[in-house]
Write a protein that holds these residues in place. Structure first.
Motif, PDB file in Angstrom:
ATOM      1  N   GLY A 146       0.783  -1.227   0.000  1.00 21.56           N
ATOM      2  CA  GLY A 146       0.000   0.000   0.000  1.00 21.56           C
ATOM      3  C   GLY A 146       0.812   1.272   0.000  1.00 21.56           C
ATOM      4  N   ARG A 147       2.138   1.167   0.124  1.00 24.56           N
ATOM      5  CA  ARG A 147       3.005   2.350   0.152  1.00 24.56           C
ATOM      6  C   ARG A 147       3.800   2.445  -1.143  1.00 24.56           C
ATOM      7  NH1 ARG A 147       6.372   2.030   5.623  1.00 24.56           N
ATOM      8  NH2 ARG A 147       7.047   4.066   4.840  1.00 24.56           N
ATOM      9  N   SER A 148       4.014   3.682  -1.625  1.00 27.63           N
ATOM     10  CA  SER A 148       4.740   3.903  -2.870  1.00 27.63           C
ATOM     11  C   SER A 148       6.183   3.405  -2.754  1.00 27.63           C
ATOM     12  CB  SER A 148       4.733   5.392  -3.221  1.00 27.63           C
ATOM     13  OG  SER A 148       5.463   5.629  -4.416  1.00 27.63           O
ATOM     14  N   LEU A 149       6.660   2.761  -3.829  1.00 23.01           N
ATOM     15  CA  LEU A 149       8.032   2.255  -3.865  1.00 23.01           C
ATOM     16  C   LEU A 149       8.774   2.976  -4.996  1.00 23.01           C
ATOM     17  CD1 LEU A 149      10.146   0.194  -2.883  1.00 23.01           C
ATOM     18  CD2 LEU A 149       9.239  -1.412  -4.577  1.00 23.01           C
ATOM     19  N   PRO A 150       9.608   3.974  -4.677  1.00 21.96           N
ATOM     20  CA  PRO A 150      10.330   4.725  -5.705  1.00 21.96           C
ATOM     21  C   PRO A 150      11.374   3.847  -6.403  1.00 21.96           C
ATOM     22  CG  PRO A 150      10.296   5.905  -3.600  1.00 21.96           C
ATOM     23  CD  PRO A 150       9.875   4.491  -3.326  1.00 21.96           C
ATOM     24  N   LEU A 151      11.324   3.813  -7.724  1.00 26.03           N
ATOM     25  CA  LEU A 151      12.267   3.033  -8.522  1.00 26.03           C
ATOM     26  C   LEU A 151      12.788   3.876  -9.668  1.00 26.03           C
ATOM     27  CD1 LEU A 151      10.320  -0.361  -8.872  1.00 26.03           C
ATOM     28  CD2 LEU A 151      12.127   0.168  -7.223  1.00 26.03           C
ATOM     29  N   SER A 152      14.017   3.572 -10.100  1.00 26.72           N
ATOM     30  CA  SER A 152      14.542   4.198 -11.309  1.00 26.72           C
ATOM     31  C   SER A 152      13.826   3.599 -12.514  1.00 26.72           C
ATOM     32  CB  SER A 152      16.044   3.948 -11.422  1.00 26.72           C
ATOM     33  OG  SER A 152      16.290   2.585 -11.749  1.00 26.72           O
ATOM     34  N   PRO A 153      13.899   4.240 -13.697  1.00 23.39           N
ATOM     35  CA  PRO A 153      13.220   3.693 -14.882  1.00 23.39           C
ATOM     36  C   PRO A 153      13.619   2.253 -15.190  1.00 23.39           C
ATOM     37  CG  PRO A 153      13.859   5.951 -15.305  1.00 23.39           C
ATOM     38  CD  PRO A 153      14.462   5.581 -13.977  1.00 23.39           C
ATOM     39  N   LYS A 154      14.901   1.920 -15.108  1.00 23.17           N
ATOM     40  CA  LYS A 154      15.338   0.563 -15.421  1.00 23.17           C
ATOM     41  C   LYS A 154      14.924  -0.420 -14.330  1.00 23.17           C
ATOM     42  CE  LYS A 154      17.286   0.551 -19.465  1.00 23.17           C
ATOM     43  NZ  LYS A 154      16.518   1.689 -19.994  1.00 23.17           N
ATOM     44  N   GLU A 155      14.936   0.000 -13.078  1.00 25.85           N
ATOM     45  CA  GLU A 155      14.459  -0.865 -11.998  1.00 25.85           C
ATOM     46  C   GLU A 155      12.978  -1.169 -12.191  1.00 25.85           C
ATOM     47  OE1 GLU A 155      17.531   0.859  -8.572  1.00 25.85           O
ATOM     48  OE2 GLU A 155      15.436   1.484  -8.642  1.00 25.85           O
ATOM     49  N   TYR A 156      12.214  -0.143 -12.567  1.00 25.14           N
ATOM     50  CA  TYR A 156      10.784  -0.343 -12.838  1.00 25.14           C
ATOM     51  C   TYR A 156      10.583  -1.338 -13.976  1.00 25.14           C
ATOM     52  CZ  TYR A 156       5.990   0.698 -14.314  1.00 25.14           C
ATOM     53  OH  TYR A 156       4.674   0.591 -14.688  1.00 25.14           O
ATOM     54  N   ASP A 157      11.337  -1.146 -15.072  1.00 23.12           N
ATOM     55  CA  ASP A 157      11.194  -2.040 -16.229  1.00 23.12           C
ATOM     56  C   ASP A 157      11.556  -3.476 -15.868  1.00 23.12           C
ATOM     57  OD1 ASP A 157      10.398   0.107 -17.730  1.00 23.12           O
ATOM     58  OD2 ASP A 157      12.324   0.413 -18.733  1.00 23.12           O
ATOM     59  N   LEU A 158      12.644  -3.645 -15.108  1.00 20.87           N
ATOM     60  CA  LEU A 158      13.043  -4.989 -14.683  1.00 20.87           C
ATOM     61  C   LEU A 158      11.965  -5.639 -13.822  1.00 20.87           C
ATOM     62  CD1 LEU A 158      16.836  -4.671 -13.784  1.00 20.87           C
ATOM     63  CD2 LEU A 158      15.828  -6.324 -15.369  1.00 20.87           C
ATOM     64  N   VAL A 169      11.986 -18.688 -14.863  1.00 20.53           N
ATOM     65  CA  VAL A 169      13.388 -18.287 -14.865  1.00 20.53           C
ATOM     66  C   VAL A 169      13.685 -17.531 -16.163  1.00 20.53           C
ATOM     67  CG1 VAL A 169      15.784 -19.053 -14.771  1.00 20.53           C
ATOM     68  CG2 VAL A 169      14.037 -20.277 -13.473  1.00 20.53           C
ATOM     69  N   LEU A 170      14.276 -16.346 -16.007  1.00 13.62           N
ATOM     70  CA  LEU A 170      14.679 -15.536 -17.158  1.00 13.62           C
ATOM     71  C   LEU A 170      16.191 -15.361 -17.121  1.00 13.62           C
ATOM     72  CD1 LEU A 170      11.944 -12.740 -17.056  1.00 13.62           C
ATOM     73  CD2 LEU A 170      11.985 -14.778 -18.505  1.00 13.62           C
ATOM     74  N   SER A 171      16.846 -15.578 -18.246  1.00 15.21           N
ATOM     75  CA  SER A 171      18.300 -15.435 -18.321  1.00 15.21           C
ATOM     76  C   SER A 171      18.680 -13.957 -18.391  1.00 15.21           C
ATOM     77  CB  SER A 171      18.839 -16.149 -19.559  1.00 15.21           C
ATOM     78  OG  SER A 171      18.416 -15.480 -20.743  1.00 15.21           O
ATOM     79  N   ARG A 172      19.961 -13.672 -18.187  1.00 16.70           N
ATOM     80  CA  ARG A 172      20.441 -12.301 -18.332  1.00 16.70           C
ATOM     81  C   ARG A 172      20.158 -11.787 -19.741  1.00 16.70           C
ATOM     82  NH1 ARG A 172      24.445 -14.696 -15.239  1.00 16.70           N
ATOM     83  NH2 ARG A 172      24.935 -13.673 -13.246  1.00 16.70           N
ATOM     84  N   GLY A 173      20.382 -12.648 -20.741  1.00 18.11           N
ATOM     85  CA  GLY A 173      20.146 -12.231 -22.122  1.00 18.11           C
ATOM     86  C   GLY A 173      18.693 -11.862 -22.373  1.00 18.11           C
ATOM     87  N   GLN A 174      17.776 -12.646 -21.820  1.00 22.50           N
ATOM     88  CA  GLN A 174      16.353 -12.348 -21.988  1.00 22.50           C
ATOM     89  C   GLN A 174      15.990 -11.032 -21.313  1.00 22.50           C
ATOM     90  OE1 GLN A 174      14.965 -16.132 -20.363  1.00 22.50           O
ATOM     91  NE2 GLN A 174      14.051 -16.642 -22.335  1.00 22.50           N
ATOM     92  N   LEU A 175      16.528 -10.794 -20.127  1.00 25.72           N
ATOM     93  CA  LEU A 175      16.249  -9.544 -19.426  1.00 25.72           C
ATOM     94  C   LEU A 175      16.836  -8.354 -20.174  1.00 25.72           C
ATOM     95  CD1 LEU A 175      16.808 -10.727 -15.759  1.00 25.72           C
ATOM     96  CD2 LEU A 175      14.629 -10.067 -16.801  1.00 25.72           C
ATOM     97  N   LEU A 176      18.015  -8.526 -20.758  1.00 26.91           N
ATOM     98  CA  LEU A 176      18.602  -7.446 -21.551  1.00 26.91           C
ATOM     99  C   LEU A 176      17.701  -7.101 -22.739  1.00 26.91           C
ATOM    100  CD1 LEU A 176      22.443  -8.185 -21.761  1.00 26.91           C
ATOM    101  CD2 LEU A 176      21.345  -6.159 -20.783  1.00 26.91           C
ATOM    102  N   GLU A 177      17.209  -8.122 -23.450  1.00 32.13           N
ATOM    103  CA  GLU A 177      16.350  -7.885 -24.609  1.00 32.13           C
ATOM    104  C   GLU A 177      15.071  -7.167 -24.221  1.00 32.13           C
ATOM    105  OE1 GLU A 177      15.598 -11.599 -26.460  1.00 32.13           O
ATOM    106  OE2 GLU A 177      17.554 -11.717 -27.441  1.00 32.13           O
ATOM    107  N   ARG A 178      14.470  -7.587 -23.106  1.00 34.00           N
ATOM    108  CA  ARG A 178      13.177  -7.038 -22.727  1.00 34.00           C
ATOM    109  C   ARG A 178      13.275  -5.631 -22.164  1.00 34.00           C
ATOM    110  NH1 ARG A 178      13.463 -12.081 -22.891  1.00 34.00           N
ATOM    111  NH2 ARG A 178      11.852 -13.657 -22.711  1.00 34.00           N
ATOM    112  N   VAL A 179      14.384  -5.322 -21.472  1.00 31.04           N
ATOM    113  CA  VAL A 179      14.502  -4.031 -20.792  1.00 31.04           C
ATOM    114  C   VAL A 179      15.359  -3.039 -21.575  1.00 31.04           C
ATOM    115  CG1 VAL A 179      15.296  -2.877 -18.683  1.00 31.04           C
ATOM    116  CG2 VAL A 179      14.125  -5.088 -18.548  1.00 31.04           C
TER     117      VAL A 179
END
Length: 223
Positions: A146-158, A169-179
């Motif tokens: 219920g409380r706001s969680l401040p995140l950077s743009p990339k943290e939010y995307d991740l 399970v997502l690999s580093r490569g998959q996370l790089l592609e998506r974000v």
């Protein structure tokens, strides 16, 4: 509302990157690697948007666009390595709604998709809820308990990618592609750095959600 989108391209890595980027936006995605399969899907199922490569085996994107326009008004966004004005004109004259030249950034493509869906009257997705986390794409906001969680743009995307794939399970490569986009050329270790920051913020907020490391494979979000 989420949209149903058909992605048509003969480059599997690019299709995979587009699919996960669209799923991160909350959309349902179908895929075709050639024109004939795309035509079959487009005629048998309902789609809100078609992302269509011009250079396809079996049937060109131009020909497929021409056929679809005979009995459908579904928005069509052409994807192509061709940049000549004549090709753009041909595509638009055949009924395409927009045109993106490869290589493109995933951010640009998603912006074009959102614009096409707005013109069609389709709004963006509902909030994501996993454990004590709520991510609201419309507000671009994350709340923990219920409380706001401040995140950077990339943290939010991740976090959004991990929430949409909770338990997988997502690999580093998959996370790089998506974000960062399929054309990102940086070091995969940037994923580790941003995830460590995200983990710390979740821990400090007292979240019950955790991001697990699966040794030798990648990362998984668990409520």
């Amino acid at each position: 509302m989420a949209a149903r989108i058909l992605v048509v391209d003969d480059e599997p890595p690019l299709v995979d990157a587009i699919r996960f980027a669209l799923q991160r936006e909350g959309h349902e995605v179908a895929e075709a690697l050639d024109g004939l399969r795309a035509l079959e899907l487009a005629r048998s199922e309902r789609f809100d948007l078609i992302l269509l490569d011009v250079m396809l085996p079996g049937m060109s994107g131009f020909e497929l666009c021409r056929i679809l326009r005979q009995d459908s008004d579904v928005p069509i966004l052409l994807l192509t390595a061709r940049s000549e004005e004549t090709d753009r004109v041909v595509g638009l004259d055949l009924g395409a709604d927009d045109y993106v030249t490869k290589p493109f950034s995933m951010r640009e493509l998603l912006a074009r998709v959102r614009a096409a869906l707005r013109r069609r009257g389709i709004q963006q997705t509902a909030p994501l809820m996993v454990g004590d986390l709520v991510l609201d794409p419309a507000r671009h906001e994350v709340r923990c308990g219920g409380r706001s969680l401040p995140l950077s743009p990339k943290e939010y995307d991740l976090l959004e990618v991990l929430l949409r794939n909770a338990g997988r399970v997502l690999s580093r490569g998959q996370l790089l592609e998506r974000v960062w986009g399929y054309d990102y050329e940086g070091d995969e270790r940037t994923v580790d750095v941003h995830l460590s920051w995200l983990r710390r913020k979740l821990r400090e907020a007292g979240s019950t959600v955790r991001i697990e490391t699966v040794r030798g494979v990648g990362y998984r979000l668990e409520p």
